[in-house]
Structure formats: structure tokens, C-alpha cells
Write an enzyme that holds these catalytic residues in place. Structure first.
Site, mmCIF file in Angstrom:
data_model
loop_
_atom_site.group_PDB
_atom_site.id
_atom_site.type_symbol
_atom_site.label_atom_id
_atom_site.label_comp_id
_atom_site.label_asym_id
_atom_site.label_seq_id
_atom_site.Cartn_x
_atom_site.Cartn_y
_atom_site.Cartn_z
ATOM 1 C CD GLU A 48 1.351 26.866 -1.238
ATOM 2 O OE1 GLU A 48 2.269 26.291 -1.834
ATOM 3 O OE2 GLU A 48 0.162 26.820 -1.585
ATOM 4 C CG ASP A 52 8.285 29.257 -0.454
ATOM 5 O OD1 ASP A 52 8.680 28.168 -0.018
ATOM 6 O OD2 ASP A 52 8.864 29.862 -1.384
ATOM 7 C CG ASP A 121 0.857 23.530 -0.143
ATOM 8 O OD1 ASP A 121 2.095 23.586 -0.218
ATOM 9 O OD2 ASP A 121 0.134 23.067 -1.047
ATOM 10 C CD GLU A 124 5.653 26.662 2.152
ATOM 11 O OE1 GLU A 124 6.855 26.427 1.945
ATOM 12 O OE2 GLU A 124 4.801 26.688 1.236
#
EC number: 3.1.26.3
Length: 232
Positions: A48, A52, A121, A124
Site C-alpha cells: 500500500e 500510493d 488501501d 493501492e
């Protein structure tokens, strides 16, 4: 992995039109920390974190090419609108990631498969897994296919945010300005979740959740705007 898990992961691969060489990466992307606490293995937090950054980079590249005349401030607002928790959770839901999450028993009972924070989450983390397995071009294609339809949004193209929209509507319809109030902040420092309420006068108009207070305020403003639209 059992046969049911294989079918679930194959469904995700079909929806993003990519076949993983290392299926363990995909499984890791869909593994919540509560599952690891009970069964062991790797959770998706590291992916995650990386996803991002990958998403920010690829969306910045997409926006620069799509809107060559836009200024830095406008591009920043557009990117923020694309990567907020609501947008990412919606995309994750379209990919049916919720049904594929590996959750602990408590999170499962608590409706974790529908939680926006977990869905965002997981998306990502999925993007990070895709990058690590297939490289930047595989990740770029998926990001473009998923996010380009969102670029047609007039609110996005104008660089407007939900708080600005709510403020103008509230001033026109109620002759009042929104007031935001932090209701709750939960989770560890690296994974905080903020809950914000928005009021017009003493009336609660909406509640929002986000990974930052600003993101939660945007989410709350969107909810309040839906109510105000009903008054027009």
C-alpha cells in the site's frame, strides 16, 4: 491457495486484463493485517505504501499530458480529487476487490469488505503488486484505463473541490457557512483514519472519513452537498 481463491484472483486478473507471473504478490496485496494476526504471512501495508507513490507518479504523468495548459495548483487539485479515499474505494469496488480480501474474523464480522478505507488501501497495494510484477508500463495502462473516465468530471476539470462547492451552495440556499468538526481519529500513526462532521448552524449535514483531516472534510462536504441539492 485453494481452488476458490484461485478463481477469485483470476477474476481480478481478468478485470484488469493482466496475468500475474507471481501470484503471491497479488495475494499479498489483498491480505489485511487482521488476517496475518490470526494466520501469519505478509499483510498488504508495505505494498500500500509503495502503491500510493506509484499512483501519484502515474496520475501526475497522465494529468500533465491530458491538460498541458493547466497550472501546478490546478493539477494538484485534480490529482487530489482522483486519489481521495472515496474515488479509490469506488474503483476497488468496480474491480470487486472487497470479495477477494483476506480478513481476520473480527474485521470480517465488522463489514470490512465494504469499508472504504480497506478498499482504497487494497487498490493501492494491487497497483504496487502490478508494478513489481509487470513493470511501469503494465501499471500505467491499468491506471489510464481506470482513471481516464473520471477526467470527464466537470468538477474535476474546473479544479473545484467539494468544500468550495458546499460553501457556495450553503451561502446561496441557507445564507450560512459550513462548520467542520473533528469527531474521531483512530488507528496507528502510519494508518490514521479521521472522521469529520459538517454542520450548517446546529444541523448536522454530513459525515466523512479520510486518511487526513482534509480528506475527511472533503468527504463530509460531498455528503452535505447531496442534501443541499435536494433543496434546490
Amino acid at each position: 491457495m485453494n481452488e476458490k481463491q484461485d478463481d477469485t484472483l483470476a477474476g481480478i486478473e481478468a478485470r484488469i486484463r493482466y496475468r500475474f507471473g507471481n501470484a503471491e504478490l497479488l495475494q499479498e496485496a489483498l491480505t489485511h493485517r487482521t488476517y496475518v494476526n490470526e494466520a501469519g504471512g505478509k499483510d498488504n501495508q508495505r505494498l500500500e505504501f509503495f502503491g500510493d507513490a506509484v499512483l501519484d507518479f502515474l496520475l501526475s504523468d497522465l494529468l500533465l499530458k491530458r491538460f498541458p495548459e493547466s497550472r501546478e495548483g490546478e493539477l494538484t487539485k485534480m490529482r487530489a480529487a482522483l486519489v481521495d479515499e472515496v474515488s479509490l474505494a469506488r474503483i476497488a469496488a468496480e474491480l470487486e476487490l472487497g470479495a477477494s480480501l483476506r480478513l481476520g474474523r473480527g474485521e470480517e464480522k465488522g463489514g470490512g469488505r465494504q469499508k472504504r478505507s480497506l478498499l482504497a488501501d487494497a487498490f493501492e497495494a494491487l497497483l504496487a503488486a502490478l508494478y513489481l510484477d509487470g513493470g511501469i508500463e503494465a501499471a500505467r495502462r491499468v491506471v489510464h484505463e481506470l482513471f481516464e473516465p473520471l477526467l470527464e468530471s466537470q468538477e474535476l476539470l474546473c479544479g473545484r473541490d467539494a468544500k468550495t462547492d458546499l460553501q457556495e451552495r450553503a451561502r446561496t440556499l441557507r445564507r450560512e457557512l459550513p462548520r467542520y468538526q473533528l469527531k474521531d481519529a483512530t488507528g496507528p500513526d502510519h494508518d490514521r483514519r479521521f472522521t469529520v462532521e459538517v454542520y450548517l448552524g446546529d444541523e448536522l449535514m454530513g459525515e466523512g472519513v479520510g486518511r487526513t483531516k482534509k480528506e475527511a472534510e472533503q468527504d463530509a462536504a460531498r455528503a452535505a452537498t447531496v442534501l443541499l441539492k435536494g433543496e434546490q
